[in-house]
Design a protein around this motif. Structure first.
Motif, PDB file in Angstrom:
ATOM      1  N   PHE A 194       0.812  -1.213   0.000  1.00  0.00           N
ATOM      2  CA  PHE A 194       0.000   0.000   0.000  1.00  0.00           C
ATOM      3  C   PHE A 194       0.849   1.268   0.000  1.00  0.00           C
ATOM      4  O   PHE A 194       0.324   2.356  -0.258  1.00  0.00           O
ATOM      5  CB  PHE A 194      -0.965  -0.003   1.188  1.00  0.00           C
ATOM      6  N   VAL A 195       2.142   1.135   0.297  1.00  0.00           N
ATOM      7  CA  VAL A 195       3.047   2.288   0.171  1.00  0.00           C
ATOM      8  C   VAL A 195       4.148   1.980  -0.845  1.00  0.00           C
ATOM      9  O   VAL A 195       5.248   2.517  -0.765  1.00  0.00           O
ATOM     10  CB  VAL A 195       3.651   2.685   1.544  1.00  0.00           C
ATOM     11  N   ARG A 196       3.822   1.122  -1.807  1.00  0.00           N
ATOM     12  CA  ARG A 196       4.816   0.743  -2.822  1.00  0.00           C
ATOM     13  C   ARG A 196       5.337   1.961  -3.570  1.00  0.00           C
ATOM     14  O   ARG A 196       6.553   2.085  -3.802  1.00  0.00           O
ATOM     15  CB  ARG A 196       4.193  -0.253  -3.803  1.00  0.00           C
ATOM     16  N   GLU A 197       4.444   2.861  -3.965  1.00  0.00           N
ATOM     17  CA  GLU A 197       4.882   4.048  -4.709  1.00  0.00           C
ATOM     18  C   GLU A 197       5.813   4.900  -3.856  1.00  0.00           C
ATOM     19  O   GLU A 197       6.814   5.421  -4.353  1.00  0.00           O
ATOM     20  CB  GLU A 197       3.669   4.866  -5.153  1.00  0.00           C
ATOM     21  N   ASN A 198       5.492   5.040  -2.575  1.00  0.00           N
ATOM     22  CA  ASN A 198       6.366   5.789  -1.671  1.00  0.00           C
ATOM     23  C   ASN A 198       7.745   5.140  -1.591  1.00  0.00           C
ATOM     24  O   ASN A 198       8.778   5.820  -1.620  1.00  0.00           O
ATOM     25  CB  ASN A 198       5.764   5.851  -0.270  1.00  0.00           C
ATOM     26  N   ILE A 199       7.759   3.814  -1.467  1.00  0.00           N
ATOM     27  CA  ILE A 199       9.026   3.079  -1.384  1.00  0.00           C
ATOM     28  C   ILE A 199       9.839   3.269  -2.659  1.00  0.00           C
ATOM     29  O   ILE A 199      11.052   3.544  -2.613  1.00  0.00           O
ATOM     30  CB  ILE A 199       8.757   1.585  -1.126  1.00  0.00           C
TER      31      ILE A 199
END
Length: 283
Positions: A194-199
């Motif tokens: 759910f925070v893949r883009e942030n990562i």
């Protein structure tokens, strides 16, 4: 317990993380009825003892099997490491699928044989993880740079993906992996997709001028494995063949705040009409 192809599939996690697995299952098997449990009263599992985690998993499994599920997906890496063997021993007649960090696919696709692993402390300490890691080190000479992401699950549960605290935490955890030169990252907890883009964005900022890292999310592989087992045991729902327009249902339950779970179903999966209910479990 009698179950057939029309029986539901049970999925559970300590919070909203398992929804990242549920979305892959629903996309691949839209005809299946799904029951999801968020054990939010005990989130995060990664900071609990193995005994506590196993007790919760057994309790939730007992509840779901009493509801007649034909398969159980332990949509949590930490819970899998702690309890999957005990669950399978207790319910040998059932399909029980767990998760593990995607070390094998990561080792296979890494060009420089350096893989970063983001996971909970409990997962990284588990015998299951360490045995697989050591095996792949020996077979592929892959270097695994593991990072226990303490506090990350709690921040994701709050679902403010643009919060400065989240960005700072990711930066601190990814820095050591970037310094090691990893070209592949394993999302070793079901919350992390759910925070893949942030990562991806933070990791790219720590490696300017280099190609984007490959991200390993095992949710798709879990859904595919579930489909294979359902077909093998002749338990895949037949409603698609009878009525292609009809899809399965999704019902969600939580041991925590129902309003929070409902908002997560809307925000993360766009399931605006999915029923969510309180689940009072002892313990």
């Amino acid at each position: 317990m009698i179950f057939d192809s029309g029986s539901p599939i049970g999925i559970f996690d300590s919070g909203i993380g398992g929804l990242s697995v549920l979305r892959h299952i629903h996309a691949l098997l839209p005809e299946e009825n799904l029951l999801y449990i968020s054990d939010a009263a005990y989130v995060p599992y990664g900071e609990k003892s193995e005994q506590e985690i196993t007790a919760r998993c057994m309790l939730i499994a007992q509840y779901l099997f009493a509801r007649g599920v034909k398969a159980l997906v332990v949509a949590c890496n930490t819970a899998t490491a702690a309890s999957i063997q005990k669950l399978r021993a207790a319910y040998p007649e059932h399909i029980i699928i767990g998760l593990e960090p995607g070390l094998k696919p990561a080792a296979a696709c890494s060009n420089n044989h350096v893989v970063g692993v983001l996971a909970t402390q409990r997962t990284l300490q588990s015998e299951k993880y360490q045995r697989l890691r050591d095996q792949l080190i020996q077979e592929n000479q892959t270097r695994f740079v593991a990072q226990a992401c303490i506090g990350l699950v709690n921040l994701i549960e709050q679902t403010d993906m643009d919060a400065d605290e989240l960005q700072q935490l990711l930066c601190s955890y990814l820095q050591v992996i970037a310094d090691a030169g990893a070209d592949t990252l394993v999302l070793g907890c079901t919350h992390y997709p759910f925070v893949r883009e942030n990562i991806e964005n933070v990791y790219a900022s720590l490696r300017p001028g280099l190609a984007a890292a490959t991200i390993i999310d095992t949710g798709i592989a879990v859904a595919q494995h579930l489909q294979r087992l359902l077909i093998q045991k002749q338990l895949q729902s037949q409603r698609t063949a009878e009525d292609p327009a009809q899809s399965g249902s999704i019902a969600a339950y939580t041991t925590g705040d129902v309003t929070h779970l409902r908002s997560m179903l809307d925000k993360l999966l766009q399931l605006n009409n999915c029923p969510a209910s309180a689940l009072p479990l002892p313990g």
